[in-house]
Design an enzyme around this catalytic site. Sequence first.
Site, mmCIF file in Angstrom:
data_model
loop_
_atom_site.group_PDB
_atom_site.id
_atom_site.type_symbol
_atom_site.label_atom_id
_atom_site.label_comp_id
_atom_site.label_asym_id
_atom_site.label_seq_id
_atom_site.Cartn_x
_atom_site.Cartn_y
_atom_site.Cartn_z
ATOM 1 N N HIS A 93 72.972 106.876 -37.893
ATOM 2 C CA HIS A 93 73.222 106.751 -39.318
ATOM 3 C C HIS A 93 74.684 106.490 -39.638
ATOM 4 C CE1 HIS A 93 69.179 108.524 -39.740
ATOM 5 N NE2 HIS A 93 69.184 107.956 -40.924
ATOM 6 N N GLY A 94 75.585 106.898 -38.792
ATOM 7 C CA GLY A 94 76.983 106.649 -39.108
ATOM 8 C C GLY A 94 77.930 107.226 -38.077
#
Length: 477
Positions: free
Chosen positions: A321-322
């Site tokens: 996700h990041g």
Amino acid sequence: MLFNSYAFILLFLPVALAGHALTARHGTRAACLWLGLMSLGFYAGNGLAHTVLLLGSIAVNYRLGRALALGGPRWLLGAAVAANLLLLGWFKYAVFAAETLGLDTGITGAAVRAMLPIGISFYTFTQIAWLVDAAGGRAGKAGGAEYLLFVTWFPHLVAGPLLHHGETVPQFQRPATFRPTAEGIAIGASVFAIGLFKKVVLADEIAPAADALFATGAAQSAGFLAAWGGALAYTFQLYFDFSGYSDMAVGLSRMFGVRLPANFDSPYRATSIIEFWRRWHMSLSAFLRAYVYIPLGGNRRGRARQYVNLMATMVLAGLWHGAGWNFVAWGAWHGVLLGLNHAWNARASAAPGRIGRSIGWGATMLAVIAGWVLFRAPDFPSALAIYTAMVGAHGVGFLPPPRALVLIPLMAGIVLLLPNMRQWMEGEALVLPGPHGPAPVALRWRPNLLWAGVCFALFALALQRMTRVSPFLYAQF
């Protein structure tokens, strides 16, 4: 280009549909080439350099997949997967890794997001699955045009669902798929209208209430009511934004004759964290289970090893996700919760009754909301300040904005009481129907004037509110 823009709705989509109606008459290859070129044109709006990178990735992975399908050496698979991960890592994690090592890159977070090719996580994982299955003889045959469309298919390219070749490539090979029908367009347009409404009218309207809490420094002065208001606002914003995009992707695909899997199944009705992950971002959950959790051993090597595998899988989900320690911590949080849930299930002697399910739902929602605070907060101190406020340490404080006071109960009622898209459409728009049964008869979609009027009204309201183009939250992942 974004789905929630006039350029897409009034220009790109009509041109794509018109060209599709013409090319579909000349066979699947012509239809695949047209839609593949339109998908590349859609993506090119994000930058020519990123489009060249995407095409290079497709060309290399297609050749590697063909070689692996023909019995290429095992080391070739490892090298191919490593190359894909290195490409993803360079664009998404290089700055994060350098800062973790104490190196001053001089690059801001905004600059990192600007350099990150949109959708790179989605098309990288999609192609890794293709390579793994090609090496195992499970990928089937796909021509160059079919593979190009599989990877670039514009409805999913920016923010999913994460496509599996087994669900889509066979559709591209069937002439019946690309025969435009009034029913398919009606179904697709209805689902698209619902998704656009969820994004523009619901998610974008609640966003300011969430942003007010998570703005830099704002959490330090938040009281109990503001902290809970902001956390709930983000909880619903993220759901309606991401599920709205997924609905639009499913609807757009159905308009072209392609059926995509749903990505959500009322996750906020889950009564356990295990059930939550069976309902939230289901395409990513399926990928992680098939290509990470099970290859690590799943639950086949004892309970302790199962918990380690769960933790490793969820930490990877967080990193996907990041690039940030908050995402790692969010993944680890869910890894711990899943381990505890499995341990509880192993000791439970009977299925919970109504009271037990209610308690389970409340505990699950609290855990999910706590996780979203970590997911959204700009840094750990801000997340800690919000948690402190949520337990009342900063006092009661002021009420959330009036908009939030109206929208939060409305959104809660929608997610808890109304049928989700899978139930509403009874599987009409999807590859597979939902597992939780259809909606009540009165709320099921039908190709009639009543539902046409309802969907048109929602679509018109969304168009009227679409005064500015707001990016989808998951486009940054």
